[in-house]
Design an enzyme around this catalytic site. Structure first.
Site, short mmCIF file in Angstrom:
data_model
loop_
_atom_site.label_atom_id
_atom_site.label_comp_id
_atom_site.label_asym_id
_atom_site.label_seq_id
_atom_site.Cartn_x
_atom_site.Cartn_y
_atom_site.Cartn_z
N ALA A 437 0.83 -1.20 0.00
CA ALA A 437 0.00 0.00 0.00
C ALA A 437 0.87 1.24 0.00
O ALA A 437 2.01 1.22 0.44
CB ALA A 437 -0.92 0.01 1.22
N SER A 438 0.30 2.30 -0.52
CA SER A 438 0.95 3.60 -0.58
C SER A 438 2.31 3.45 -1.27
O SER A 438 2.38 3.13 -2.44
CB SER A 438 1.08 4.19 0.82
OG SER A 438 1.10 5.59 0.78
N GLY A 439 3.42 3.67 -0.56
CA GLY A 439 4.73 3.52 -1.18
C GLY A 439 4.97 2.12 -1.69
O GLY A 439 5.69 1.91 -2.67
N ALA A 656 4.39 8.44 1.76
CA ALA A 656 3.37 7.59 1.13
C ALA A 656 3.20 6.40 2.07
O ALA A 656 3.84 5.37 1.93
CB ALA A 656 3.82 7.13 -0.25
#
Length: 689
Positions: A437-439, A656
Site C-alpha cells: 500500500a501507498s509507497g 506515502a
C-alpha cells in the site's frame, strides 16, 4: 476467452477435430462474437464513480488478466512422478546427499509455526520461518519418496492473511500427492484455524484454547495523549481516505476511515468464512452459525466439525508412529530446520540450473530514505539489485515481491523509476504479499503486471506530511531554544513554533503537488485516465480482490502465478527448464539472535529520539508510556512503521504511508516480537513437540 483469460478473436479459434464438431464450432464463434461486442463496449464506457457498496458488482478493468482464472485453473498443479528414469535419478541424487542432510525413509515432516512468518529468506543462524523456504519445503515434501506426510503445530501467528493464503495453496498442492497432513492446535483463533483448515486432519487437546468469535478492526489515536504532554501535530494529508495522519490528528475515526475499514473487514471475513466452509465441508451459513455461537468447549467444537478429534500431543505422536515406517513404538520424523536444506533439484523442481533464469527480488518493511536496518526497504539497495539484474544477460525476467505499507515518498519514486527502466529491458512482474500500500503500491505499479492475493492490503494512493510543534512540551520540562534565520521559509520545520500563514500555504501546495505526482504516475502505469484514477485513489485502501475489479491489480494469486506470467512475458516455453534465483536474503543481528525480542523497546526509543531529539524528552515519553501502558504503546501505536512515519513528519518529508490499523481475531498473538522456533516442535531432540 482462453483458460488464461486472454482475449481471442473469433476467427482464431482452433479448427474442429472432426466434422461432428462443426456445430459446436459455430456456437463458439457466435459466443465469442458476443464477447467481442461486450469487450469493446466495456472499453468505450466512460469511467464511473466507485463506491464501496458497488465494488462487488463492478466489472474488471480491460487491462486485468486472469482475475477469475483461479476459479478454473489451479495456480500450483501437482504432477505425480511416474517416469521410472526420473525416479531412479531422484533416488541416485538422494543416495549421495550429505550425511547431515539424510534421514530415514518413511518419515513425517514436522514443522512448528508461531509468531511472524518472514517474507525474505533468513540467514543461516536465524530461527525465523520464512514464507519462501516454507513453501519450497512443502513442494519438495509432496514429491519426496521418503516423506509419508506432514504434521504442523500451529501456535498464535502474527503474519497477515495473504501469507496464510499462500501457505494454504501449498498445502492443497501437498494434499494432491495423496500424503496425509495433520495440524495440531493448542492456542488458536481465527487466523490459526484458517490455516489449520487447509490440512486433512485437525487435532487439539481437550483443554485447548480455540476461539472462533469473529473478526474486528481497530484504529488507534494519539491526539489526546499528545495534547496532554504538549505536542501539536501539524499534519497535512491529501485524500479523503488517507488516514495515516488520523492517529495523530484525531481522537476517533473519520467517516471515510470507517467506510474503508468496514469494506476491508467485510472482504476478509467473507474470505475467512468461505475458506473455512470449503475446507471443512460446510456451507458459509453453517460456519457463521458456529462463529456466532461463541463455542468455548472443545467437545462442542469437535461436534460441529471444526476439529477431527481431541488428542494430546503424545496421542498425536502415537498416531504418527502408526503411519511411519519405523519399528514398533518408533516415530520416524524429520524436522523442518533440517529438511529445508534438501536441494529441490533432486526432485526436478526449479533450482539454480536452467536455460534461462527468473530472478525474485523481495522487499519487505517500511520504505525509508538513506541507509536503513535489515527490516526496512531503502532505495539504494533495491536500485543496486535492479541495475545488476538489468546487466545480467542470464536473467530473462524479474518478479518483484512487495510486502510494505510504504514510507518515504522520494525513495518510493526513485525505485519506481528504476523498476520502469528495468521493465523496458526485461519483463518485471509484481507479486504482492500481506500489504503493498501507498509507497508499496508505488513500487508495484512500475511493473509490467501486478499479481495480488485476494486479501492483500493495497492501494492507499495518497500522501501525508507535516511536523510537530513541541513548544508546550518544552515549556513543561523547562527546555528553551532560540533560532536565528535568513529566508522566508528557513524555519518552516522549526518545532518550537507552529506554521505561520505563509508557511502553511507552502506546505499545503507541496503536499498537493506530491499527491498529484503519485496519482498521475499511477494512472500512467495502469493505463487509466487521471479522472478515473482519482476515483479509486484519495488514499483509499483495498483488498486485492477489490483492487482487481477496479484495475489496480491484474491478477489474483501468489508467487507461482507471478512466475508463470514472467515466463509468458519472457516468451519462455512451458517445457523449458527455468532457474529460479532468490536475490534477497535477510540476516539477523547478533542481538536478535541472542534475544529474539526488543522490537517494542526499539520502537519506543526511536519515537522518543525522532520526535524530541533529547534525553530529557525521552524521559518525558517514558512517563507517558507508564501512564498508558508501555506494552500497549509498543504493540498498537508505535510500530516500526509508525516510527518511520514520525521520523518523516519531523523531517518535513512527504510520506506515502499506510494508515495504522489491525484486523485481528478474538485472540491476538501475545508473542509478536518473538522469533518462532522451527526446530521441529520443540527444543529437545527426542520429542517432536
Amino acid at each position: 476467452i482462453s483458460r488464461k483469460n486472454e482475449f481471442i478473436h473469433p476467427h482464431r479459434l482452433p479448427e474442429p477435430a472432426c466434422w461432428a464438431c462443426v456445430a459446436e464450432r459455430a456456437r463458439q464463434v457466435e459466443q465469442n462474437e458476443l464477447l467481442v461486442e461486450a469487450h469493446h463496449e466495456a472499453r468505450a464506457a466512460p469511467p464511473r464513480a466507485v463506491e464501496a457498496e458497488s465494488i462487488e458488482n463492478s466489472t474488471p478493468s480491460p487491462n486485468v488478466e486472469g482475475v477469475d482464472s483461479t476459479a478454473t485453473e489451479p495456480e500450483l498443479e501437482y504432477v505425480q512422478p511416474k517416469d521410472l528414469q526420473n525416479t531412479l535419478v531422484t533416488n541416485w541424487k538422494l543416495l549421495w546427499a550429505l550425511p547431515w542432510r539424510r534421514f530415514a525413509s518413511g518419515s513425517v515432516l514436522t514443522i512448528k509455526l508461531s509468531g511472524q512468518i518472514a517474507e525474505i529468506p533468513q540467514g543461516r543462524f536465524s530461527s525465523v520461518v520464512s514464507l519462501p523456504e516454507l513453501s519450497l519445503a512443502l513442494r519438495k515434501a509432496a514429491v519426496d519418496p521418503r516423506i509419508k506426510g506432514v504434521c504442523v503445530k500451529i501456535d498464535p501467528l502474527s503474519c497477515g492473511w495473504s501469507k496464510l493464503q499462500e501457505i494454504r495453496r501449498h498445502m492443497d498442492h501437498f494434499k494432491a500427492s495423496g500424503k496425509y497432513s495433520i495440524a495440531y492446535l493448542e492456542r488458536a483463533s481465527e487466523k490459526e484455524m484458517y490455516l489449520a483448515s487447509a490440512f486433512g486432519e485437525i487435532y487439539a487437546p481437550p483443554s485447548a484454547s480455540v476461539s472462533l468469535r469473529g473478526l474486528s478492526v481497530k484504529g488507534t489515536f494519539l491526539r489526546g495523549t499528545l495534547d496532554k504532554i504538549g505536542i501539536e501535530p501539524e499534519v497535512r494529508r491529501i485524500g479523503n481516505y488517507k488516514s495515516a495522519g488520523d492517529q495523530l490528528l484525531r481522537e476517533d475515526m473519520s467517516e471515510y476511515q470507517r467506510e474503508q475499514l468496514s469494506a476491508l473487514l467485510d472482504d476478509i471475513y467473507a474470505e475467512f468464512v468461505e475458506g473455512l466452509a470449503k475446507a471443512r465441508g460446510k456451507t458459509c451459513e453453517e460456519v457463521e452459525a458456529i462463529i456466532n455461537e461463541g463455542i468455548f468447549d472443545m467437545e462442542r467444537l469437535k461436534e460441529v466439525g471444526m476439529v477431527d478429534d481431541l488428542k494430546y500431543n503424545d496421542e498425536v505422536e502415537d498416531l504418527l508412529k502408526e503411519r511411519t515406517d519405523g519399528k514398533e513404538d518408533e516415530l520416524r520424523f524429520v524436522k523442518y530446520k533440517k529438511y529445508k536444506k534438501v536441494n529441490p533439484t533432486a526432485f526436478g523442481l526449479p533450482g539454480n540450473k536452467g536455460k534461462k533464469t527468473i530472478a525474485i527480488v523481495r522487499t519487505s518493511g517500511a520504505i525509508v530514505g538513506g541507509d536503513g536496518q535489515n527490516n526496512v526497504i531503502t532505495a539504494d539497495k533495491v536500485i543496486a539489485q535492479l541495475r545488476s539484474l538489468k546487466k545480467n544477460k542470464k536473467i530473462a525476467a524479474v518478479v518483484l515481491r512487495v510486502d510494505s505499507p510504504g514510507g518515504d515518498a522520494l525513495a518510493s519514486d526513485l525505485m519506481w523509476r528504476e523498476i520502469k527502466k528495468l521493465g523496458e529491458e526485461k519483463p518485471v512482474i509484481a507479486s504482492m504479499s500481506d500489504v503493498a500500500a501507498s509507497g508499496g503500491y508505488y513500487m508495484a505499479m512500475g511493473c509490467n503486471k501486478i499479481v495480488a492475493e485476494a486479501l492483500t492490503i493495497t492501494g492507499s494512493i495518497g500522501v501525508v506530511t507535516g511536523k510537530f510543534c513541541t513548544a508546550d512540551l518544552a515549556k513543561k520540562i523547562g527546555y528553551a531554544s532560540e533560532t536565528i534565520s535568513k529566508g522566508t521559509y528557513a524555519e518552516i520545520l522549526n518545532d518550537a513554533r507552529p506554521f505561520n500563514t505563509v508557511e502553511a500555504e507552502l506546505f499545503d501546495k507541496a503536499a498537493l503537488h506530491a499527491y498529484a505526482s503519485f496519482r498521475d504516475k499511477a494512472a500512467e502505469s495502469r493505463g487509466m485516465s487521471v479522472e478515473r484514477m482519482q476515483e479509486v485513489a484519495q488514499g483509499r485502501v483495498w483488498t486485492g480482490k477489490a483492487a482487481a475489479k477496479i484495475g489496480l491489480v491484474d491478477s489474483i494469486g501468489g508467487l507461482s502465478r507471478a512466475i508463470r506470467l514472467a515466463k509468458e512475458a519472457a516468451e519462455i516455453s512451458e517445457d523449458d527448464k527455468v532457474a529460479i534465483r532468490e536475490v534477497s536474503r535477510s540476516s539477523a543481528s547478533p542481538i536478535q539472535l541472542l534475544t529474539g525480542r526488543g522490537a517494542t523497546m526499539q520502537a519506543l526509543l526511536a519515537m522518543a529520539s525522532l520526535t524530541f531529539g533529547g534525553s530529557a524528552s525521552q524521559s518525558a515519553l517514558s512517563q507517558v508510556a507508564q501512564m498508558v501502558g508501555a506494552e500497549a504503546i509498543g504493540n498498537s501505536m508505535l510500530s516500526v512503521y509508525d516510527s518511520n512515519l514520525v521520523a518523516g513528519l519531523r523531517a518535513g518529508t512527504c510520506m506515502a504511508q499506510l494508515p495504522d490499523f489491525q484486523i485481528v481475531g478474538s485472540v491476538e498473538c501475545k508473542e509478536e516480537g518473538k522469533e518462532p522456533s522451527v526446530n521441529g516442535f520443540g527444543a529437545e531432540e527426542e520429542s517432536i513437540f
